[in-house]
Scaffold this motif. Sequence first.
Motif, PDB file in Angstrom:
ATOM      1  N   THR A   1      -5.591 -13.309 -12.273  1.00 17.77           N
ATOM      2  CA  THR A   1      -4.428 -12.598 -12.779  1.00 17.77           C
ATOM      3  C   THR A   1      -3.550 -12.211 -11.598  1.00 17.77           C
ATOM      4  O   THR A   1      -4.047 -11.700 -10.593  1.00 17.77           O
ATOM      5  N   ALA A   2      -2.256 -12.438 -11.731  1.00 17.05           N
ATOM      6  CA  ALA A   2      -1.323 -12.013 -10.686  1.00 17.05           C
ATOM      7  C   ALA A   2      -1.195 -10.497 -10.729  1.00 17.05           C
ATOM      8  O   ALA A   2      -1.009  -9.913 -11.789  1.00 17.05           O
ATOM      9  N   SER A   3      -1.321  -9.871  -9.574  1.00 19.83           N
ATOM     10  CA  SER A   3      -1.182  -8.410  -9.515  1.00 19.83           C
ATOM     11  C   SER A   3       0.136  -7.991  -8.880  1.00 19.83           C
ATOM     12  O   SER A   3       0.694  -6.959  -9.241  1.00 19.83           O
ATOM     13  N   THR A   4       0.642  -8.789  -7.943  1.00 22.76           N
ATOM     14  CA  THR A   4       1.877  -8.482  -7.249  1.00 22.76           C
ATOM     15  C   THR A   4       2.609  -9.785  -6.971  1.00 22.76           C
ATOM     16  O   THR A   4       1.980 -10.755  -6.533  1.00 22.76           O
ATOM     17  N   VAL A   5       3.905  -9.796  -7.204  1.00 22.48           N
ATOM     18  CA  VAL A   5       4.731 -10.954  -6.875  1.00 22.48           C
ATOM     19  C   VAL A   5       6.015 -10.422  -6.246  1.00 22.48           C
ATOM     20  O   VAL A   5       6.672  -9.550  -6.823  1.00 22.48           O
ATOM     21  N   VAL A   6       6.349 -10.942  -5.054  1.00 25.15           N
ATOM     22  CA  VAL A   6       7.508 -10.454  -4.322  1.00 25.15           C
ATOM     23  C   VAL A   6       8.359 -11.631  -3.860  1.00 25.15           C
ATOM     24  O   VAL A   6       7.838 -12.593  -3.291  1.00 25.15           O
ATOM     25  N   TYR A   7       9.659 -11.544  -4.084  1.00 21.67           N
ATOM     26  CA  TYR A   7      10.621 -12.534  -3.615  1.00 21.67           C
ATOM     27  C   TYR A   7      11.272 -12.003  -2.345  1.00 21.67           C
ATOM     28  O   TYR A   7      11.635 -10.829  -2.265  1.00 21.67           O
ATOM     29  N   LYS A   8      11.423 -12.882  -1.334  1.00 25.27           N
ATOM     30  CA  LYS A   8      12.056 -12.505  -0.065  1.00 25.27           C
ATOM     31  C   LYS A   8      12.914 -13.657   0.427  1.00 25.27           C
ATOM     32  O   LYS A   8      12.639 -14.818   0.110  1.00 25.27           O
ATOM     33  N   THR A   9      13.889 -13.332   1.262  1.00 24.11           N
ATOM     34  CA  THR A   9      14.677 -14.380   1.910  1.00 24.11           C
ATOM     35  C   THR A   9      14.340 -14.494   3.390  1.00 24.11           C
ATOM     36  O   THR A   9      14.847 -15.370   4.073  1.00 24.11           O
ATOM     37  N   THR A  10      13.478 -13.610   3.868  1.00 21.95           N
ATOM     38  CA  THR A  10      12.993 -13.703   5.239  1.00 21.95           C
ATOM     39  C   THR A  10      11.480 -13.532   5.234  1.00 21.95           C
ATOM     40  O   THR A  10      10.916 -12.843   4.373  1.00 21.95           O
ATOM     41  N   LEU A  11      10.850 -14.178   6.187  1.00 24.48           N
ATOM     42  CA  LEU A  11       9.408 -14.084   6.347  1.00 24.48           C
ATOM     43  C   LEU A  11       9.133 -14.181   7.836  1.00 24.48           C
ATOM     44  O   LEU A  11       9.623 -15.109   8.501  1.00 24.48           O
ATOM     45  N   ALA A  12       8.396 -13.230   8.374  1.00 24.69           N
ATOM     46  CA  ALA A  12       8.141 -13.172   9.811  1.00 24.69           C
ATOM     47  C   ALA A  12       7.662 -14.516  10.347  1.00 24.69           C
ATOM     48  O   ALA A  12       6.740 -15.120   9.804  1.00 24.69           O
ATOM     49  N   GLY A  13       8.307 -14.980  11.398  1.00 27.05           N
ATOM     50  CA  GLY A  13       7.912 -16.219  12.054  1.00 27.05           C
ATOM     51  C   GLY A  13       8.346 -17.487  11.340  1.00 27.05           C
ATOM     52  O   GLY A  13       7.972 -18.587  11.740  1.00 27.05           O
ATOM     53  N   ARG A  14       9.118 -17.373  10.276  1.00 27.28           N
ATOM     54  CA  ARG A  14       9.582 -18.518   9.491  1.00 27.28           C
ATOM     55  C   ARG A  14      11.099 -18.479   9.416  1.00 27.28           C
ATOM     56  O   ARG A  14      11.704 -17.405   9.490  1.00 27.28           O
ATOM     57  N   PRO A  15      11.724 -19.644   9.228  1.00 23.79           N
ATOM     58  CA  PRO A  15      13.192 -19.636   9.082  1.00 23.79           C
ATOM     59  C   PRO A  15      13.607 -18.918   7.802  1.00 23.79           C
ATOM     60  O   PRO A  15      12.843 -18.840   6.843  1.00 23.79           O
ATOM     61  N   ASP A  16      14.822 -18.395   7.787  1.00 20.84           N
ATOM     62  CA  ASP A  16      15.338 -17.776   6.571  1.00 20.84           C
ATOM     63  C   ASP A  16      15.305 -18.799   5.448  1.00 20.84           C
ATOM     64  O   ASP A  16      15.506 -20.001   5.663  1.00 20.84           O
ATOM     65  N   GLY A  17      15.024 -18.336   4.265  1.00 22.77           N
ATOM     66  CA  GLY A  17      14.937 -19.212   3.106  1.00 22.77           C
ATOM     67  C   GLY A  17      14.569 -18.386   1.896  1.00 22.77           C
ATOM     68  O   GLY A  17      14.818 -17.178   1.855  1.00 22.77           O
ATOM     69  N   GLU A  18      13.948 -19.029   0.912  1.00 18.74           N
ATOM     70  CA  GLU A  18      13.501 -18.333  -0.286  1.00 18.74           C
ATOM     71  C   GLU A  18      11.980 -18.412  -0.346  1.00 18.74           C
ATOM     72  O   GLU A  18      11.416 -19.517  -0.360  1.00 18.74           O
ATOM     73  N   TYR A  19      11.336 -17.254  -0.378  1.00 19.40           N
ATOM     74  CA  TYR A  19       9.884 -17.166  -0.358  1.00 19.40           C
ATOM     75  C   TYR A  19       9.407 -16.276  -1.507  1.00 19.40           C
ATOM     76  O   TYR A  19      10.049 -15.283  -1.827  1.00 19.40           O
ATOM     77  N   VAL A  20       8.292 -16.640  -2.077  1.00 14.81           N
ATOM     78  CA  VAL A  20       7.624 -15.788  -3.052  1.00 14.81           C
ATOM     79  C   VAL A  20       6.181 -15.635  -2.613  1.00 14.81           C
ATOM     80  O   VAL A  20       5.489 -16.635  -2.387  1.00 14.81           O
ATOM     81  N   THR A  21       5.757 -14.408  -2.457  1.00 15.86           N
ATOM     82  CA  THR A  21       4.364 -14.122  -2.146  1.00 15.86           C
ATOM     83  C   THR A  21       3.731 -13.522  -3.391  1.00 15.86           C
ATOM     84  O   THR A  21       4.245 -12.549  -3.955  1.00 15.86           O
ATOM     85  N   ALA A  22       2.643 -14.146  -3.821  1.00 16.50           N
ATOM     86  CA  ALA A  22       1.918 -13.681  -5.006  1.00 16.50           C
ATOM     87  C   ALA A  22       0.507 -13.296  -4.600  1.00 16.50           C
ATOM     88  O   ALA A  22      -0.145 -14.021  -3.846  1.00 16.50           O
ATOM     89  N   ILE A  23       0.070 -12.164  -5.079  1.00 15.62           N
ATOM     90  CA  ILE A  23      -1.316 -11.736  -4.879  1.00 15.62           C
ATOM     91  C   ILE A  23      -2.007 -11.829  -6.229  1.00 15.62           C
ATOM     92  O   ILE A  23      -1.532 -11.263  -7.218  1.00 15.62           O
ATOM     93  N   PHE A  24      -3.106 -12.571  -6.251  1.00  9.92           N
ATOM     94  CA  PHE A  24      -3.876 -12.772  -7.471  1.00  9.92           C
ATOM     95  C   PHE A  24      -5.222 -12.082  -7.335  1.00  9.92           C
ATOM     96  O   PHE A  24      -5.863 -12.157  -6.282  1.00  9.92           O
ATOM     97  N   ASP A  25      -5.650 -11.428  -8.390  1.00  6.95           N
ATOM     98  CA  ASP A  25      -7.003 -10.893  -8.484  1.00  6.95           C
ATOM     99  C   ASP A  25      -7.820 -11.962  -9.189  1.00  6.95           C
ATOM    100  O   ASP A  25      -7.544 -12.298 -10.339  1.00  6.95           O
ATOM    101  N   ALA A  26      -8.808 -12.527  -8.483  1.00  7.97           N
ATOM    102  CA  ALA A  26      -9.580 -13.646  -9.015  1.00  7.97           C
ATOM    103  C   ALA A  26     -11.048 -13.282  -9.129  1.00  7.97           C
ATOM    104  O   ALA A  26     -11.561 -12.456  -8.370  1.00  7.97           O
ATOM    105  N   HIS A  27     -11.700 -13.923 -10.078  1.00 14.56           N
ATOM    106  CA  HIS A  27     -13.131 -13.743 -10.294  1.00 14.56           C
ATOM    107  C   HIS A  27     -13.786 -15.120 -10.290  1.00 14.56           C
ATOM    108  O   HIS A  27     -13.324 -16.039 -10.956  1.00 14.56           O
ATOM    109  N   PHE A  28     -14.856 -15.219  -9.521  1.00 13.72           N
ATOM    110  CA  PHE A  28     -15.622 -16.452  -9.402  1.00 13.72           C
ATOM    111  C   PHE A  28     -17.072 -16.138  -9.750  1.00 13.72           C
ATOM    112  O   PHE A  28     -17.479 -14.981  -9.764  1.00 13.72           O
TER     113      PHE A  28
END
Length: 158
Positions: free
Chosen positions: A103-130
């Motif tokens: 299940t996705a717990s957090t999803v964030v859209y950014k146009t900058t990411l440290a150490g990467r060129p400017d662009g469009e980024y989405v970071t998603a954090i998922f809570d997973a069970h195995f």
Amino acid sequence: MTLFKSTSLGLCLAASTLLFAHTAQAQTAKPAAPASTASVAELAKQAEGQLAAAGWLSMLDRGNWGGAYEASSQLFRNMVPIGAWMDSIPGVRAPFGAFESRTASTVVYKTTLAGRPDGEYVTAIFDAHFADKKDVEELVTTVREADGQWRVIGYQPR
């Protein structure tokens, strides 16, 4: 937050590190609750990036290491040689056991990411069970590439 490390394994995991799961649960991963300040366009981008991340993760769930690598972003493939990926990722995922749910717990859209060129980024954090590890947090970062497709540039299970 550091998404990339210098060792081969670190690059594979943390490049922070790939379409649909063998169970319906991955298909129906609930979207994370949107931030109230996000615009409609930003929410759409978050959803697209999250969907790309979930699809990529389902390849990992099935052990499709090569498919996941090929589906990752050009930036990821430039930083992580296929040999290092294929040598590392099976060992990273083996201790988790079979996939059960995510299940996705957090999803964030950014146009900058440290150490990467400017662009469009989405970071998603998922809570997973195995089967062998019930509480895994999977951080997946996607980038919108020139062709308009969202592709993974970083994966870090924790």
